[in-house]
Motif scaffolding. Structure first.
Motif, PDB file in Angstrom:
ATOM      1  N   THR A   1       0.832  -1.200   0.000  1.00 17.25           N
ATOM      2  CA  THR A   1       0.000   0.000   0.000  1.00 17.25           C
ATOM      3  C   THR A   1       0.868   1.252   0.000  1.00 17.25           C
ATOM      4  OG1 THR A   1      -1.863  -1.076   1.101  1.00 17.25           O
ATOM      5  CG2 THR A   1      -1.724   1.311   1.293  1.00 17.25           C
ATOM      6  N   ARG A   2       1.872   1.260   0.853  1.00 16.75           N
ATOM      7  CA  ARG A   2       2.760   2.430   0.908  1.00 16.75           C
ATOM      8  C   ARG A   2       3.497   2.619  -0.410  1.00 16.75           C
ATOM      9  NH1 ARG A   2       3.418   0.284   6.213  1.00 16.75           N
ATOM     10  NH2 ARG A   2       5.251  -0.896   5.561  1.00 16.75           N
TER      11      ARG A   2
ATOM     12  N   THR B   1       1.064   3.688  -3.216  1.00 12.79           N
ATOM     13  CA  THR B   1       0.646   5.074  -3.059  1.00 12.79           C
ATOM     14  C   THR B   1       1.723   6.021  -3.573  1.00 12.79           C
ATOM     15  OG1 THR B   1      -0.750   4.529  -1.158  1.00 12.79           O
ATOM     16  CG2 THR B   1      -0.068   6.835  -1.395  1.00 12.79           C
TER      17      THR B   1
ATOM     18  N   ALA C   1     -10.026   5.706  -1.294  1.00 13.40           N
ATOM     19  CA  ALA C   1      -9.439   5.895   0.035  1.00 13.40           C
ATOM     20  C   ALA C   1     -10.504   6.318   1.037  1.00 13.40           C
ATOM     21  CB  ALA C   1      -8.313   6.918  -0.024  1.00 13.40           C
TER      22      ALA C   1
ATOM     23  N   ALA D   1      -5.615   9.769   1.038  1.00 13.53           N
ATOM     24  CA  ALA D   1      -4.602   8.731   1.257  1.00 13.53           C
ATOM     25  C   ALA D   1      -4.003   8.851   2.652  1.00 13.53           C
ATOM     26  CB  ALA D   1      -3.512   8.829   0.196  1.00 13.53           C
TER      27      ALA D   1
ATOM     28  N   ARG E   1      -6.534  -1.912  -0.758  1.00 11.90           N
ATOM     29  CA  ARG E   1      -5.945  -0.624  -1.121  1.00 11.90           C
ATOM     30  C   ARG E   1      -4.670  -0.810  -1.935  1.00 11.90           C
ATOM     31  NH1 ARG E   1      -7.186   4.435  -2.572  1.00 11.90           N
ATOM     32  NH2 ARG E   1      -5.553   5.930  -2.004  1.00 11.90           N
TER      33      ARG E   1
ATOM     34  N   VAL F   1      -4.096   1.003  -5.616  1.00  9.91           N
ATOM     35  CA  VAL F   1      -3.093   2.008  -5.983  1.00  9.91           C
ATOM     36  C   VAL F   1      -2.056   1.454  -6.950  1.00  9.91           C
ATOM     37  CG1 VAL F   1      -3.370   3.515  -3.990  1.00  9.91           C
ATOM     38  CG2 VAL F   1      -1.838   1.543  -3.813  1.00  9.91           C
TER      39      VAL F   1
END
Length: 233
Positions: A13-14, A17, A50, A98, A134, A138
């Protein structure tokens, strides 16, 4: 099939993003890789996602049922209106949503991650599935922005988990019979559908693109056109 972990999903996810935010620097004008959608539509969709997943985090945290969207029509209208926002406003929404989702996820404790929530598709899942949802959003939509991000920019372990996930969904629905092989990743998947089984082999990036409907010209191992696949989500 590989086993993705909760920590994997948070990490993806990080990373996804960051990739998506970087890809938005190309601007919101111009077509995306998704038919009928501009880059602005994709950005608005990811920002709205989000917020919607944040509703499910709230559900898990409080026990108060909070659906992702009030209706499919509201979801579609939000994307259309978001796509028409000035660039600065759309970017601000994307970053704000986000950041808020990340913060709300960080605040959940272990018991709350086990709380059941209901997705927009009507599936009941533990809240621990939300980071994967998520990450998938992304990472794949970063490619859809058509702004110099490709499946080759996504981690191999994410792509393998993505193929596991999509293949499992497709295997449970009507469709063509397909065997998919990614020799370099030592991975294979089967879609037990109808008709003679087609063999689609290639790099893991190519298999992921085909399974998610992002491959423009898929072919089987013998050079014939690969059977078209229906909607994934």
């Amino acid at each position: 099939m590989t086993r993705r972990t909760f920590d994997d999903s948070r990490r993806w996810t990080r990373l996804g993003t960051e990739l998506f935010l970087k890809a938005t620097e190309a601007g919101q004008d111009g077509p995306s890789a998704l038919p009928g959608w501009s880059r602005g539509h994709v950005i608005a969709h990811v920002a709205a996602n989000a917020d919607a997943l944040g509703n499910l985090v709230h559900w898990a945290a409080t026990g108060e049922p909070t659906p992702m969207y009030s209706s499919p029509e509201e979801r579609a209208a939000g994307i259309e209106s978001g796509a028409r926002l000035p660039a600065a406003e759309l970017t601000a929404w994307l970053r704000r949503s986000a950041d808020a989702l990340a913060a709300s996820m960080d605040a959940l404790d272990e018991p709350r991650w086990r709380a059941p929530v209901v997705t927009a598709q009507g599936r009941t899942v533990p809240a621990s599935e939300l980071p994967w949802m998520r990450a998938r959003e992304v990472c794949v939509h970063a490619v859809d922005l058509a702004a110099d991000v490709s499946f080759a920019d996504l981690p191999t372990d994410f792509l393998t988990a993505l193929c596991d996930d999509v293949a499992a969904k497709r295997a449970a629905a009507p469709g063509p019979a397909v065997t998919l092989r990614a020799p370099s990743a030592r991975a294979a998947w089967k879609l037990p559908g109808h008709g003679e089984t087609a063999l689609v082999a290639g790099e893991l990036t190519d298999i992921a693109a085909y399974l998610t409907g992002r491959s423009a010209d898929p072919h089987t191992a013998d050079g014939a056109p690969a059977p078209p696949l229906g909607a994934w989500l």
